[in-house]
Design a protein around this motif. Structure first.
Motif, mmCIF file in Angstrom:
data_model
loop_
_atom_site.group_PDB
_atom_site.id
_atom_site.type_symbol
_atom_site.label_atom_id
_atom_site.label_comp_id
_atom_site.label_asym_id
_atom_site.label_seq_id
_atom_site.Cartn_x
_atom_site.Cartn_y
_atom_site.Cartn_z
ATOM 1 N N SER B 198 58.500 15.867 33.208
ATOM 2 C CA SER B 198 58.757 15.074 32.008
ATOM 3 C C SER B 198 57.550 14.230 31.633
ATOM 4 N N ARG B 199 57.354 14.008 30.341
ATOM 5 C CA ARG B 199 56.204 13.202 29.896
ATOM 6 C C ARG B 199 56.447 12.591 28.527
ATOM 7 N N SER B 200 55.641 11.587 28.203
ATOM 8 C CA SER B 200 55.690 11.003 26.870
ATOM 9 C C SER B 200 54.296 10.539 26.488
ATOM 10 N N ASP B 202 54.213 8.546 23.563
ATOM 11 C CA ASP B 202 54.657 7.769 22.406
ATOM 12 C C ASP B 202 54.005 6.401 22.292
ATOM 13 N N ILE B 203 53.365 5.933 23.384
ATOM 14 C CA ILE B 203 52.662 4.648 23.279
ATOM 15 C C ILE B 203 51.164 4.917 23.181
ATOM 16 N N GLU B 204 50.612 4.676 22.031
ATOM 17 C CA GLU B 204 49.181 4.860 21.759
ATOM 18 C C GLU B 204 48.670 6.226 22.178
ATOM 19 N N GLN B 205 49.509 7.230 22.071
ATOM 20 C CA GLN B 205 49.121 8.611 22.363
ATOM 21 C C GLN B 205 48.587 8.798 23.787
ATOM 22 N N ILE B 208 51.750 10.107 29.671
ATOM 23 C CA ILE B 208 52.201 9.604 30.966
ATOM 24 C C ILE B 208 53.326 10.496 31.469
ATOM 25 N N LEU B 209 53.261 10.846 32.749
ATOM 26 C CA LEU B 209 54.309 11.696 33.322
ATOM 27 C C LEU B 209 55.506 10.843 33.730
ATOM 28 N N GLY B 210 56.698 11.475 33.684
ATOM 29 C CA GLY B 210 57.898 10.787 34.140
ATOM 30 C C GLY B 210 58.518 9.897 33.092
ATOM 31 N N ALA B 211 58.833 10.456 31.929
ATOM 32 C CA ALA B 211 59.462 9.644 30.887
ATOM 33 C C ALA B 211 60.933 9.404 31.230
ATOM 34 N N HIS B 212 61.779 10.400 31.020
ATOM 35 C CA HIS B 212 63.200 10.244 31.384
ATOM 36 C C HIS B 212 63.624 11.234 32.464
#
Lengths: 470, 226
Positions: B198-200, B202-205, B208-212
């Motif tokens: 999982s990754r995101s 969404d913060i300043e592009q 980061i791994l491990g979103a939800h």
């Protein structure tokens, strides 16, 4: 949703003066470079785009029959299908389903359709708390904003803004905690939202595709929030519009091969999840009810008309990533749920050209959007078509209309046109040759207020053309 | 008139059709029954050995990790070694899948193994994949009595056991296998295609791994590809 498209010009001016927004936009959209690399890594990419376009065209031409087939499979799998002509109907259907189970909180995966129908406000009015779980959607929810990008809803924010919002909203957490980095912010959101996932009564997601062959809805995410949203609560509601239909799983493969590459430059998004009906009798988890709300909201009347090709859109966001106008003003200035070039074509179809007339005009027709569209939607041509409609319906501003009339008078008289432009260019050269540019010019204040007007260098284009041909 | 009738009526009016045209119905019926494949990239059509090598490359490109294990009986000890190497608690939660149940878990005395769906408290989950797609490094997991979907998303670390012979070149091969197992036009409740952890961004592009979902995805490919 609050439509501010009619105030586009003011919005754009404010966006250009918004220091926080310009700081966020100044980083540039990383998607652009990543898409280019992903496309280069796959030699068949251009051919796959043709295939994706053809699949969508075929489906739209047979949409009634694929929708029938899809409906039959959803019901056969134990799912419940609801049809909604308007946004109001869709909202009412969702609230009814929630009421039947006395739902207090609803988790939501990312769905643009929910934004389009203004679902969150309506749920709150009915005493049901919606919780956005996509990180970007969560950020804009706690700020009471609209998404500024269809796949990166919070792209307009900087991390210090996120930190301030988290300190304001997560007031139960220690005040001295460190929230300086995106990593710590994400970890905090993960912890806060994890509790929400586990306690929600209903989960609402969108759908990237609906598969007629099997009655399956598909979501594509990177965070995994959509999956927790649709797996943990007792009820899963899918919100989708009619153009999400795709005939078969094979057709899904082709679309998946262009979707993530066009959107984020990944070969494949992390989670692509196919859901068919509710949990089976012996399944250890999953929702016990599966509802699909199929919304039209004006799309069926776009079929077969001049804007039908817009219904091919798979919402990757490439057109806005590559758009110089979007990159300068961000997504909020467009004043509707769908920003950028795809929004400039879709929004007038959904809310009317009388309200959204500025949007198709916010383009210089550089053509990059069409160059990168995975389903090859001729966006510039359709923006031009909206401009023509706007003109035909006498909606364009008086200055534009009289300007065009003035220009057409000369354009229809080539000899006169040549004479006048030669004279004008001669005059401008005479007055402007020392500085090379004009800081102010009569009748051109709209231009010179923001930039200098270059002084002509010599003969007109037509005169030069004549000379070269001889 | 119901909303359904209004929508169908409007679609047909716009398309200029009645919905009863035999050639149109045949076109649609044939496509649904024959589900013709579109263009499959060359990289999705490799021979077994290259296919497995590509799968490995693509899993790693998606920030997953991958181990190849010759003998299926070594899976429990490989899992234990993985947990130790990453400083994780010696406890896993798994589904009742017979292929997992048949593993000699008793060989790892210190490894605590529980069975069933996840309530969100488990740190490590072990699942068995239905198959995998080499062209993008994607795992396919299907839900069922023995394969809880919650195990794929709630735990921090997800270990997925995969038979080497189940690694396909392309998605199309796996759709066909689903039809063979579940029947034409039938599907399990959930089919998860998983490509990395999982990754995101969404913060300043910032990626980061491990979103939800899991912060870590580890694939164990068991046996030979042929």
């Amino acid at each position: 949703m609050t439509l501010t498209s009619p105030q586009f010009k003011d919005n754009a001016r404010a966006a250009l003066a918004d220091a926080q927004l310009q700081r966020a936009l100044s980083k540039g959209l990383g998607f652009v470079e990543r898409r280019r690399l992903a496309a280069e890594r796959l030699p068949e990419f251009e051919a796959l785009r043709d295939g994706a376009r053809d699949i969508k065209n075929h489906t739209l031409a047979h949409l009634d029959l694929y929708l029938e087939a899809y409906e039959a499979r959803v019901i056969a799998a134990g799912g419940q299908l609801h049809f909604a002509v308007t946004a109001e109907e869709a909202r009412a259907i969702v609230v009814d389903i929630c009421r039947k189970v006395c739902a207090k909180t609803v988790t939501k995966g990312k769905t643009m359709i929910a934004e389009e129908i203004g679902l969150n406000d309506f749920l709150e009015q009915n005493g049901i708390q919606p919780v956005e779980t996509d990180l970007g959607e969560y950020l804009i929810q706690i700020r009471h904003e609209m998404p500024s990008h269809i796949i990166a809803p919070a792209i307009h924010l900087n991390k210090d803004q996120v930190e301030a919002d988290f300190r304001r909203v997560h007031s139960h957490l220690p005040k001295d905690r460190n929230l300086a980095e995106p990593q710590t912010l994400l970890t905090e959101a993960r912890g806060v939202l994890r509790e929400r996932f586990l306690s929600a009564d209903v989960g609402i997601t969108g759908a990237n595709f609906l598969v007629a062959e099997t009655g399956t809805s598909i979501i594509v995410t990177n965070e995994g929030n959509g999956d927790l949203t649709q797996t943990l609560p007792k009820i899963h509601i899918v919100l989708a519009t009619i153009e999400k239909l795709v005939p078969t799983l094979e057709d899904v493969s082709t679309l998946l091969r262009v979707l993530a590459r066009s959107a984020t430059g990944q070969d494949m998004s992390v989670y692509t999840t196919l859901s068919t009906g509710p949990r089976r009798p012996d399944d250890p988890d999953g929702p016990s009810e599966y509802h699909v709300v199929i919304l039209d909201n004006g799309r069926s009347s776009m079929l077969g008309g001049g804007f039908a090709e817009m219904l091919r859109c798979i919402r990757c966001g490439a057109c806005m990533n590559y758009c110089p106008v979007f990159n300068a003003i961000g997504g909020h200035a467009y004043g509707s749920v769908y920003p950028g070039p795809m929004g400039a074509v879709l929004t007038p179809a959904l809310v009317g050209i009388d309200k959204a007339g500025h949007l198709p005009n916010a383009s210089m027709f550089c053509g990059r959007c069409e160059e990168v569209c995975p389903v090859r939607i001729p966006l510039p041509r359709m923006m031009r078509a909206w401009r023509e409609r706007e003109f035909e319906r006498h909606l364009s501003p008086a200055t534009v209309r009289s300007g065009l009339k003035f220009w057409s008078f000369f354009a229809k008289r080539p000899a006169l046109y040549g004479l006048v432009t030669a004279l004008a260019s001669r005059l401008l050269w005479l007055f402007g040759r020392s500085a090379g540019r004009f800081r102010r010019l009569p009748f051109a204040g709209g231009w010179t207020r923001h930039r200098d007007f270059p002084a002509p260098q010599g003969a007109t284009f037509q005169a030069q053309w004549r000379r070269r041909r001889n | 008139m119901s909303a359904r009738d209004l929508i169908f009526g409007s679609i047909r009016r716009s398309l200029g059709v009645s919905g009863k045209e035999a050639p149109r119905r045949k076109t649609v019926g044939d496509r649904l029954a024959q589900h013709p494949a579109g263009l499959v990239p060359a990289r999705g059509q490799l021979a077994a050995k290259e296919r497995l090598a590509l799968f490995r490359t693509m899993v790693e490109a998606a920030s997953g990790s991958i181990d190849e294990i010759a003998d299926v009986a070594d899976v429990p000890s490989a899992i234990a070694a993985f947990l130790r190497a990453h400083n994780l608690p010696m406890a896993v939660r798994r589904g009742g899948d017979p292929r997992l149940a048949a593993l000699p878990w008793e060989r790892e005395r210190t490894l605590e193994v529980s069975v069933g769906r996840s309530d969100g408290k488990d740190v490590v989950a072990v699942s068995h994949a239905f198959g995998a797609v080499a062209e993008s490094g994607t795992l396919m997991l299907v839900s069922g009595p023995d394969n809880p979907t919650t195990l794929n998303f709630l735990p921090d670390t997800h270990v997925v056991v995969l038979d080497a012979k189940d690694v396909a070149g392309d998605y199309e091969t796996l759709w066909q296998r689903l039809r063979e197992k579940f029947g034409d036009r039938l599907m399990p409740r959930t089919v998860n295609l998983i490509t990395g952890p999982s990754r995101s961004a969404d913060i300043e592009q910032t990626l980061i791994l491990g979103a939800h979902g899991p912060r870590r995805l580890h694939v164990m490919v068991v046996g030979k590809s042929e």
